[in-house]
Design an enzyme around this catalytic site. Sequence first.
Site, PDB file in Angstrom:
ATOM      1  N   THR A  77       0.832  -1.203   0.000  1.00 18.94           N
ATOM      2  CA  THR A  77       0.000   0.000   0.000  1.00 18.94           C
ATOM      3  C   THR A  77       0.865   1.251   0.000  1.00 18.94           C
ATOM      4  O   THR A  77       0.605   2.196  -0.751  1.00 18.94           O
ATOM      5  CB  THR A  77      -0.963   0.000   1.202  1.00 18.94           C
ATOM      6  OG1 THR A  77      -1.767  -1.181   1.133  1.00 18.94           O
ATOM      7  CG2 THR A  77      -1.861   1.217   1.201  1.00 18.94           C
ATOM      8  N   CYS A  78       1.901   1.263   0.825  1.00 16.58           N
ATOM      9  CA  CYS A  78       2.786   2.425   0.883  1.00 16.58           C
ATOM     10  C   CYS A  78       3.501   2.635  -0.453  1.00 16.58           C
ATOM     11  O   CYS A  78       3.622   3.763  -0.936  1.00 16.58           O
ATOM     12  CB  CYS A  78       3.797   2.275   2.020  1.00 16.58           C
ATOM     13  SG  CYS A  78       3.030   2.233   3.650  1.00 16.58           S
ATOM     14  N   GLU A  79       3.958   1.551  -1.069  1.00 16.91           N
ATOM     15  CA  GLU A  79       4.598   1.670  -2.375  1.00 16.91           C
ATOM     16  C   GLU A  79       3.630   2.220  -3.406  1.00 16.91           C
ATOM     17  O   GLU A  79       4.000   3.057  -4.230  1.00 16.91           O
ATOM     18  CB  GLU A  79       5.138   0.313  -2.839  1.00 16.91           C
ATOM     19  CG  GLU A  79       6.428  -0.058  -2.177  1.00 16.91           C
ATOM     20  CD  GLU A  79       7.030  -1.362  -2.680  1.00 16.91           C
ATOM     21  OE1 GLU A  79       6.615  -1.877  -3.745  1.00 16.91           O
ATOM     22  OE2 GLU A  79       7.935  -1.863  -1.991  1.00 16.91           O
TER      23      GLU A  79
END
Length: 158
Positions: A47-49
């Site tokens: 998700t962060c990527e």
Amino acid sequence: MTAPIPVGALAPDFVLRDQNNQEVGLAALRAQGPVLLVFFPLAFTGTCEGELGYLRDNLPQFEAAGLSIVGLSVGPPPTHKVWSSAQGFLFPILADFWPHGGVAAEYGVFDAERGIPNRGTFVVDADGTVVFSAMVGPGEARTEETWAAALAALTPDS
């Protein structure tokens, strides 16, 4: 879950180290114009990527609005260096490493139980005032609408 600092609040100033172990301060960034602060839980997570990848892929749109982008998380600079290099992130990824999550806590987005920041998104204008504030909790992702709303906060008639 905590609440992020609201629109109209004075943004807490900070100086943290980026992925190249260089000090980066909010006051210095604000001197160049408004700043988009993007708190994220952890590097090397899907998700962060995806979220920071959206910013990377749409960087010209944010730069055209005069925004500097800064990612912030609790990981150390060497971890952020490997991750940002692999992902092609050209904006600073700051280490809110020690005191652990201290800046995230000041912005009201630190999840003390998990030891990571929630996904807080803030636009700070050149005067240091928060003009956009949003947060989603664990397991939730920011949407394109979040980024559009952050950009719109810079337009007085939005």
